[in-house]
Design an enzyme around this catalytic site. Structure first.
Site, PDB file in Angstrom:
ATOM      1  N   SER B  46      -7.409 -29.806 -50.900  1.00  0.00           N
ATOM      2  CA  SER B  46      -8.643 -30.497 -51.257  1.00  0.00           C
ATOM      3  C   SER B  46      -9.562 -29.446 -51.851  1.00  0.00           C
ATOM      4  CB  SER B  46      -9.270 -31.141 -50.018  1.00  0.00           C
ATOM      5  OG  SER B  46     -10.287 -32.023 -50.416  1.00  0.00           O
ATOM      6  N   GLU B  47     -10.075 -29.695 -53.057  1.00  0.00           N
ATOM      7  CA  GLU B  47     -10.715 -28.611 -53.806  1.00  0.00           C
ATOM      8  C   GLU B  47     -12.048 -28.142 -53.214  1.00  0.00           C
ATOM      9  OE1 GLU B  47     -10.005 -31.611 -55.102  1.00  0.00           O
ATOM     10  OE2 GLU B  47     -11.596 -32.340 -56.437  1.00  0.00           O
ATOM     11  N   ASN B  48     -12.577 -28.863 -52.229  1.00  0.00           N
ATOM     12  CA  ASN B  48     -13.777 -28.353 -51.569  1.00  0.00           C
ATOM     13  C   ASN B  48     -13.450 -27.226 -50.589  1.00  0.00           C
ATOM     14  OD1 ASN B  48     -12.566 -30.577 -50.125  1.00  0.00           O
ATOM     15  ND2 ASN B  48     -14.241 -30.435 -48.674  1.00  0.00           N
TER      16      ASN B  48
END
Lengths: 230, 219
Positions: B46-48
């Site tokens: 998840s890119e966060n």
């Protein structure tokens, strides 16, 4: 090397209207709630805010938007804020949208003394307008410049009096790269301990980047999208 | 019968391979996580700032510090790890993600994608989509083949602001599985009961049909 200040009000001393602020967090996760709240209690205006998102209508940076304290927003995604969209469509707010990875890297570069760099993101899109294009390994890249801020406002889970920081879970997000790119960086933490009490092998952000630190209060930690297993 | 959103996700899940690191976008792509085939281990990014994203938390266990890129509360699986946003996109830009699945408003027959802005109507921002499409080796787009009023979304040229150029290689729509090559949209599979002619009608861009086109199989 004691960087501790009493509270958010003392921490934000020196921020002036028209300055550029970096504000950590992703959505409402890991945002510096205390510092944002303290700014709403000032007359500061015409701020440029660099933050991945713009909060929601009644929380996070949305509070500064409501009070019209922000002149320009630099972000990657602003979809959760109706007041933002209204101000934008009425020309009351200037907005620069940047691909998320480019935004993170521009902050990192700002803190690392790298004035500019090339990335493929945005080539052939409106993000590329006015930017130098250069091909590497047969692939076009855009020249992107580092970002710095007059003040970076970040939030961590634990910190010590030297400013060493540990984040909780995904609340690390933009807080670390932004911590490095502020001329003055203010860290607010849930728990502040004397230097030496945090395991030096577990520190995420070394204290050298932190100018002021304080223990925040009354964290709401609002959840944007509560999703649970059925 | 066109595929439901769940079935599109189910078909995309067949593209997963053991050991893949996968980034799933918001919407239909998120559903792919529900159909990971048995015996295959994939790690979701998840890119966060997380690798090893798990399912939504049990009731009452949501943690505000633990969210995915869609700002939904999630969990972390054993072996998972957290990191900052710059590190996250270094993974993406550096080509370490094996597969990216994302949604789109439009895709062109040369592989351009438009997915982030409808001028005058919606300005939410590109988030991480431009970084993902520019860097990923392997991108699958999950989308509806036509708009609600029947307009094709698989076009000669995108009409909306672009997210990336010449980057999409594969599409799973409600009507078909298509590969994008120099010739255009190559029809690989069709939804059960949907004819090649139906797909031709729904596709404005160049459609290439080679021999018999099998139906999509959903196990």
């Amino acid at each position: 090397m004691n960087k501790v200040v009493k509270n958010a009000k003392e921490a934000i001393a020196g921020i002036k209207s028209g300055m550029t602020l970096m504000v950590g967090g992703f959505g409402l996760c890991g945002i510096p709630e205390n510092c944002i709240m303290a700014i709403t209690e000032t007359d500061l205006r015409e701020l440029t805010c660099i933050s991945n998102n713009a909060g929601v209508d009644d929380f996070g940076l949305g509070l500064l938007l409501q009070k019209k304290q922000i002149r320009k927003m630099i972000a990657s995604y602003v979809g959760e804020n109706a007041e933002f969209e209204r101000q934008l469509l009425h020309g009351e707010l200037e907005v620069e949208l940047i691909p998320q990875g480019t935004l993170a890297e521009r902050c990192r570069a700002g803190g690392a003394g790298i004035p500019a760099f090339y990335v493929p993101a945005g080539y052939g899109t409106e993000v590329a307008e006015g930017k130098e294009v250069r091909e590497f390994n047969g692939k076009p890249h855009l020249l992107e410049h580092a970002l710095k801020a007059d003040f970076a406002l970040i939030k961590a889970w634990k910190g010590d009096t030297h400013g060493n920081l540990i984040y909780k879970e995904t609340a690390r997000n933009f807080n670390h790269p932004m911590a490095t790119a502020g001329k003055i960086t203010i860290a607010e933490v849930e728990e502040l301990v004397p230097a030496g009490q945090l395991d030096p092998m577990q520190i995420h952000t070394p204290g050298i980047y932190i100018t002021r630190i304080f223990q925040g209060t009354d964290y709401e930690k609002r959840i944007e999208q509560l999703t649970e297993s059925q | 019968m066109s595929l439901t959103k769940q079935q599109i996700a189910q078909r995309i899940a067949q593209e997963l391979k053991d050991g893949y690191y996968v980034n799933l976008g918001i919407g239909i792509p998120t559903l792919v996580a529900n159909y990971i085939p048995e015996g295959i281990e994939v790690v979701l990014q998840s890119e966060n700032g997380m690798l090893g994203m798990g399912p939504f938390p049990q009731k009452g266990m949501a943690d505000p510090d633990l969210i995915n890129a869609g700002k939904q509360t999630v969990t972390l699986l054993p072996g998972g790890v957290y990191f900052d946003s710059a590190t996250s996109f270094a993974m993406i830009r550096g080509g370490h993600i094996d597969l990216t699945v994302l949604g789109a408003f439009e895709v062109s027959d040369t592989g351009d994608i438009a997915s982030w802005k409808i001028p005058g109507k919606m300005v939410k921002g590109m988030g991480g989509a431009m970084d993902l499409v520019a860097a990923a080796k392997n991108i699958i787009v999950a989308m509806q083949h036509t708009s609600k009023d029947g307009q094709s979304k698989l076009l000669k040229q995108c009409t909306l602001p672009l997210t990336g150029v010449k980057c999409i290689k594969k599409i799973v729509s409600d009507l078909a599985v298509l590969e994008i090559t120099d010739e255009g949209f190559v029809l690989l599979e069709r939804a059960p009961g949907v004819s090649v002619e139906d797909i031709q009608k729904a596709t404005e861009g160049r459609l290439v049909v080679k021999g018999d086109v099998p139906e999509i199989k959903l196990v």
